[in-house]
Write a protein that holds these residues in place. Structure first.
Motif, PDB file in Angstrom:
ATOM      1  N   ARG A  15       0.842  -1.235   0.198  1.00  0.00           N
ATOM      2  CA  ARG A  15       0.022   0.080  -0.001  1.00  0.00           C
ATOM      3  C   ARG A  15       0.842   1.190  -0.043  1.00  0.00           C
ATOM      4  N   ASP A  16       2.141   1.144   0.503  1.00  0.00           N
ATOM      5  CA  ASP A  16       2.958   2.424   0.617  1.00  0.00           C
ATOM      6  C   ASP A  16       3.938   2.576  -0.704  1.00  0.00           C
ATOM      7  N   GLY A  17       3.644   1.514  -1.832  1.00  0.00           N
ATOM      8  CA  GLY A  17       4.441   1.637  -2.781  1.00  0.00           C
ATOM      9  C   GLY A  17       5.942   1.094  -2.654  1.00  0.00           C
ATOM     10  N   LYS A  18       6.003   0.225  -1.602  1.00  0.00           N
ATOM     11  CA  LYS A  18       7.336  -0.573  -1.447  1.00  0.00           C
ATOM     12  C   LYS A  18       7.129  -2.163  -2.027  1.00  0.00           C
ATOM     13  N   PRO A  19       8.153  -2.717  -2.605  1.00  0.00           N
ATOM     14  CA  PRO A  19       8.083  -3.665  -2.927  1.00  0.00           C
ATOM     15  C   PRO A  19       7.616  -4.920  -1.761  1.00  0.00           C
ATOM     16  N   LEU A  20       6.690  -6.022  -2.341  1.00  0.00           N
ATOM     17  CA  LEU A  20       6.361  -6.727  -1.400  1.00  0.00           C
ATOM     18  C   LEU A  20       6.476  -8.166  -1.832  1.00  0.00           C
ATOM     19  N   ASP A  21       7.159  -9.004  -0.961  1.00  0.00           N
ATOM     20  CA  ASP A  21       7.475 -10.252  -1.520  1.00  0.00           C
ATOM     21  C   ASP A  21       6.397 -11.348  -1.293  1.00  0.00           C
ATOM     22  N   PRO A  22       5.628 -11.833  -2.033  1.00  0.00           N
ATOM     23  CA  PRO A  22       4.439 -12.858  -1.769  1.00  0.00           C
ATOM     24  C   PRO A  22       4.987 -14.008  -0.655  1.00  0.00           C
ATOM     25  N   ALA A  23       6.188 -14.246  -1.104  1.00  0.00           N
ATOM     26  CA  ALA A  23       6.544 -15.312   0.020  1.00  0.00           C
ATOM     27  C   ALA A  23       6.666 -14.893   1.400  1.00  0.00           C
ATOM     28  N   ALA A  24       6.530 -13.541   1.608  1.00  0.00           N
ATOM     29  CA  ALA A  24       6.299 -13.055   2.913  1.00  0.00           C
ATOM     30  C   ALA A  24       4.995 -13.194   3.572  1.00  0.00           C
ATOM     31  N   VAL A  25       3.913 -13.314   2.650  1.00  0.00           N
ATOM     32  CA  VAL A  25       2.520 -13.456   2.898  1.00  0.00           C
ATOM     33  C   VAL A  25       2.199 -14.720   2.375  1.00  0.00           C
ATOM     34  N   PRO A  26       2.607 -15.850   3.046  1.00  0.00           N
ATOM     35  CA  PRO A  26       2.131 -17.417   2.416  1.00  0.00           C
ATOM     36  C   PRO A  26       0.757 -17.504   2.352  1.00  0.00           C
ATOM     37  N   LEU A  27      -0.065 -17.012   3.061  1.00  0.00           N
ATOM     38  CA  LEU A  27      -1.422 -17.225   2.868  1.00  0.00           C
ATOM     39  C   LEU A  27      -2.072 -16.497   1.604  1.00  0.00           C
ATOM     40  N   LEU A  28      -1.516 -15.514   1.285  1.00  0.00           N
ATOM     41  CA  LEU A  28      -2.043 -14.695   0.386  1.00  0.00           C
ATOM     42  C   LEU A  28      -1.274 -14.795  -0.942  1.00  0.00           C
ATOM     43  N   ALA A  29      -0.104 -15.411  -0.893  1.00  0.00           N
ATOM     44  CA  ALA A  29       0.819 -15.328  -2.072  1.00  0.00           C
ATOM     45  C   ALA A  29       0.191 -16.011  -3.436  1.00  0.00           C
ATOM     46  N   GLY A  30      -0.787 -17.149  -3.305  1.00  0.00           N
ATOM     47  CA  GLY A  30      -1.270 -17.485  -4.864  1.00  0.00           C
ATOM     48  C   GLY A  30      -2.243 -16.330  -5.215  1.00  0.00           C
ATOM     49  N   ALA A  31      -2.905 -15.735  -4.333  1.00  0.00           N
ATOM     50  CA  ALA A  31      -3.694 -14.594  -4.737  1.00  0.00           C
ATOM     51  C   ALA A  31      -3.258 -13.324  -5.305  1.00  0.00           C
ATOM     52  N   ILE A  32      -1.818 -13.167  -4.810  1.00  0.00           N
ATOM     53  CA  ILE A  32      -1.118 -11.903  -5.520  1.00  0.00           C
ATOM     54  C   ILE A  32      -0.498 -12.461  -6.650  1.00  0.00           C
ATOM     55  N   LYS A  33      -0.050 -13.438  -7.003  1.00  0.00           N
ATOM     56  CA  LYS A  33       0.605 -14.037  -8.076  1.00  0.00           C
ATOM     57  C   LYS A  33      -0.458 -14.125  -9.237  1.00  0.00           C
ATOM     58  N   ASN A  34      -1.629 -14.418  -8.854  1.00  0.00           N
ATOM     59  CA  ASN A  34      -2.791 -14.611  -9.977  1.00  0.00           C
ATOM     60  C   ASN A  34      -3.159 -13.228 -10.486  1.00  0.00           C
ATOM     61  N   GLN A  35      -2.980 -12.165  -9.745  1.00  0.00           N
ATOM     62  CA  GLN A  35      -3.310 -10.718 -10.356  1.00  0.00           C
ATOM     63  C   GLN A  35      -2.142 -10.193 -10.842  1.00  0.00           C
ATOM     64  N   VAL A  36      -0.746 -10.750 -10.517  1.00  0.00           N
ATOM     65  CA  VAL A  36       0.245 -10.174 -11.327  1.00  0.00           C
ATOM     66  C   VAL A  36       0.069 -10.715 -12.940  1.00  0.00           C
ATOM     67  N   GLN A  37       0.009 -11.954 -13.159  1.00  0.00           N
ATOM     68  CA  GLN A  37       0.092 -12.911 -14.383  1.00  0.00           C
ATOM     69  C   GLN A  37      -0.800 -13.974 -14.328  1.00  0.00           C
ATOM     70  N   PRO A  38      -2.080 -13.971 -14.567  1.00  0.00           N
ATOM     71  CA  PRO A  38      -2.838 -14.879 -14.621  1.00  0.00           C
ATOM     72  C   PRO A  38      -2.666 -16.159 -15.374  1.00  0.00           C
ATOM     73  N   ALA A  39      -2.781 -17.301 -14.570  1.00  0.00           N
ATOM     74  CA  ALA A  39      -2.214 -18.429 -15.301  1.00  0.00           C
ATOM     75  C   ALA A  39      -2.870 -18.724 -16.490  1.00  0.00           C
TER      76      ALA A  39
END
Length: 529
Positions: A179-203
């Motif tokens: 939210r602050d424009g800082k890089p967010l590593d999906p691995a730092a949010v394991p429970l939400l990593a899948g949701a984040i990756k799907n938004q980046v580049q849908p499978a």
């Protein structure tokens, strides 16, 4: 006959034989020289001459087979054609080529050239088909018909000094910003990593390519096919890298399985979702249901205020143990003198709230719970959430138990975070995970009245200033509610703290903690971070 005569006869016979043989050799030798000489003399055998139609057919069929060497042999400039055709094949990297005549006529008997039209299709990338018309000229040469070589046969815009090539799309951005424009590593949010990756580049999304015309210097001159894809913009999550880090450190500090969910009340943005290794990898933070214990007194207090049964300054008893109907209720080894409801709330007096709730209608607790989103249904892209389950009591004993967060009442950490976010905001909150990606509200809710919210804020603040969560007083203007929830055979208890500070609402669960104290400690670590 004398021996002398016999010798003469034999000699004459031998000479005759020799003469005959010599004559034969003389006759045969000349006949053998002719064929032998012919065999040793080079000759040119007659080759069948291909018609203009046959030459043209072989040329475009060789193109379709990507046999560029054979195609070049059908042209007037075998070397030049071979060089261009092989380069085009290499640069385009087509998975399939198709050709078809659109206008092919046989030349007149005395014609020296004839123009013919055809169509060519290149299959590029992931099933992208580039189709366009082209033309060639057949010319009659000494050796027969040939395709007059011209690079424009490959594409009308391809001329000497230019080349064709494929532009690969810009790589899809895998950048995920918080939210602050800082890089967010999906691995730092394991429970939400899948949701984040799907938004980046849908499978399964294919990446389109472009075909362009280059000049001698390799600069792009013209786009011939495809649309230039813009880099995928970075995804902005509502998550805060700082808040997530603090949440993870907090749950990791717990002695047992611990969970924390944080929501921004003003926007509904999910700030953090954390579980420690002991809590496992299933998303219990978002949809795991547990008895909420005394955190549910926020709902019970709301029902009492809504029904006009009591105000925060109404004087009420707080017995150590009390039998209500057929249900015996006790406090956590304490008893208080009669005092205001706000004090009973801050000290989490079970007997007070159970006794008052026993006189409420059976649907009053579900109605109050609905004002905090416990009956809401949200579709947040990428994740599955559940707030809780609160049903009308099937009698006084169940109503009594439900009023203190036991009985049939269940809530998730996400649901309790939404509850405290509603109090902090003063109205309904729509949770979301990504900026610009809207949550679908299948069933919404309306928050409590402004008067009720004001009373709840006062009572929840006193939980920290003079009540069961005084350990959090040093972390600023924290407000909330503690909870101890029995489960199983009643000998074990989960520990809860649900609260807010400023524009951060959160809920902490420590499984099988025995009391609320471990959850309060985790909340303190979170707030300190």
């Amino acid at each position: 006959m004398s021996s002398t005569r016999k010798r003469w006869i034999l000699s004459i016979g031998a000479l005759a034989v020799i003469a005959c043989v010599g004559a034969a050799i003389f006759v045969l030798m000349p006949r053998q020289r002719g064929p032998q000489a012919a065999a040793n003399t080079p000759t040119t055998s007659a080759q069948p001459t291909m018609t203009a139609l046959q030459v043209g057919d072989r040329f475009i069929k060789s193109l379709a087979a990507q046999d560029m060497v054979t195609a070049a042999t059908m042209t007037s400039d075998r070397e030049g054609a071979s060089r261009v055709l092989i380069e085009v094949k290499s640069m385009l990297g087509a998975t399939k080529v198709a050709t078809a005549w659109t206008n092919q006529a046989a030349p007149a008997a005395d014609a020296t050239e004839i123009a013919q039209q055809f169509q060519i299709s290149w299959t590029l990338g992931v099933d992208q088909v580039w189709t366009y018309p082209s033309a060639l000229t057949m010319e009659r040469a000494t050796a027969g018909w040939r395709v007059r070589w011209d690079p424009a046969i490959v594409h009308p815009r391809l001329t000497s000094g230019f080349s064709l090539g494929v532009r690969q799309p810009a790589a899809a951005s895998n950048a995920v910003l918080d939210r602050d424009g800082k890089p967010l590593d999906p691995a730092a949010v394991p429970l939400l990593a899948g949701a984040i990756k799907n938004q980046v580049q849908p499978a399964g999304t294919p990446a389109p390519v472009r075909v362009v015309l280059f000049d001698k210097a390799g600069a792009e001159v013209e786009n011939l096919f495809g649309v230039e894809a813009k880099p995928t913009p970075a995804v902005t999550a509502t998550l805060s890298a700082v808040t997530q880090k603090a949440a993870q450190a907090a749950v990791d500090s717990a002695p047992g399985a611990a969970i924390l969910v944080a929501i921004q009340p003003s926007t509904g943005g999910i700030l953090a979702v954390a579980q420690n290794s002991a809590a496992g990898s299933s998303p219990k933070a978002l949809n795991g249901l547990y008895p909420p214990g005394s955190t549910f007194k926020v709902v019970t207090a709301t029902a009492l205020l809504n029904q006009g049964k009591a105000g925060i300054d109404t004087v009420v008893p707080c017995l150590g143990r009390q039998t209500i109907g057929t249900r015996s209720i006790k406090n956590a080894d304490f008893e208080l003198p009669d005092g205001p409801l706000r004090t009973a709330f801050a000290q989490s007096c079970n007997t007070t709230f159970a006794a008052l709730a026993a006189d409420l209608p059976s649907d009053s607790l579900p109605a109050a719970a609905a004002q905090f989103g416990f009956a809401a249904d949200f579709e947040i892209p990428g994740i599955s959430t559940q707030t809780g389950r609160v049903q009308p009591a099937r009698g006084t004993p169940e109503q009594v138990e439900n009023s203190i967060g036991q009985g049939t009442v269940q809530a998730s950490p996400f649901g309790l975070a939404l509850m405290t976010a509603t109090v902090a905001k003063g109205s309904a909150v729509t949770p979301r995970l990504f900026t610009g990606v809207e949550t679908v509200v299948k069933t919404g809710y309306q928050g409590p009245s402004a008067a009720t919210v004001k009373s709840l804020r006062t009572m929840m603040r006193e939980v920290v200033t003079v009540g069961r969560a005084q350990a959090l007083a040093k972390y600023g203007a924290v407000a909330g509610k503690t909870g101890t929830a029995q489960f199983g055979d009643g000998t074990h208890s989960h520990g809860w703290f649900a609260g807010y500070r400023g524009d951060v609402a959160f809920a902490v669960l420590v499984e099988d903690a025995g009391s609320a104290a471990p959850a309060v400690a985790v909340a303190g670590t979170f707030l300190a971070g």
